[in-house]
Design a protein around this motif. Structure first.
Motif: not given
Length: 200
Positions: A141-148, A96-99
């Motif tokens: 904000a795209m990072i947050a919106q593309l996350a699961d 997994p990836v945690i941003a």
């Protein structure tokens, strides 16, 4: 510590936020973090993101933490390249990836289309968890919106496509960042899956 860092770190703490490195240390198991490309810079200009891998409760993860003390965490070419490298490694291993998101947006002259495209390709392949731990504006904000799964801290999180100044200019009304992108607003609109009282 580079010149000016102490003042920027003091402002970060005054805003009730941890630094990028403190966040990584708090999230990962003690002693497990292996940083990638720690000294990447261009003409002394650092990328504004801490990237690498480690474990959470003995489970492998990849992590990136945007550093608001460097250009407001704004994403430029170097930051995007560092994040893409971590995303590629995660895809190869299935970890997994945690941003850890804390960014004023995208640097106008550089953009981050490649990073967002790579993140989109991970959907359904590698779990991505994004934490909104400060202003996360515009392209960031795209990072947050593309996350699961996206989790926003109620005390410092602000997730929005446009900053309050732009929103005010568009609407002709004074806009409060918390009202537009705060955790409760984003949860009600489906912009985040979960909210938390603070970073802890």
């Amino acid at each position: 510590i580079l010149p000016g860092d102490a003042e920027r770190i003091a402002k970060q703490r005054a805003a009730g936020k941890l630094t990028a490195r403190e966040r990584v240390a708090k999230l990962l198991d003690a002693g497990s973090f292996v940083e990638t490309d720690a000294l990447v810079s261009r003409n002394g200009d650092y990328a504004g993101v801490v990237t690498g891998s480690g474990t959470v409760q003995d489970r492998p993860v990849y992590v990136f933490a945007q550093d608001f003390t460097v250009h407001g965490g704004a994403m430029g070419q170097m930051q995007a390249q560092k994040i893409v490298k971590v995303l590629d490694l995660a895809q190869k291993t299935g970890a997994p990836v945690i941003a850890l998101c804390d960014s004023a947006g995208v640097r106008i002259d550089e953009g981050a289309a490649a990073m967002n495209a790579r993140l989109a390709k991970l959907s359904g392949v590698v779990p991505v968890i994004a934490l909104v731990l400060g202003p996360v504006v515009g392209g960031a904000a795209m990072i947050a919106q593309l996350a699961d799964i996206t989790i926003e801290a109620e005390n410092v999180g602000q997730l929005m496509v446009y900053g309050p100044q732009v929103m005010s200019a568009i609407s002709g009304k004074t806009v409060d960042a918390k009202a537009v992108g705060g955790a409760k607003t984003m949860a009600a609109q489906g912009g985040v899956a979960l909210t938390a009282k603070d970073e802890d």
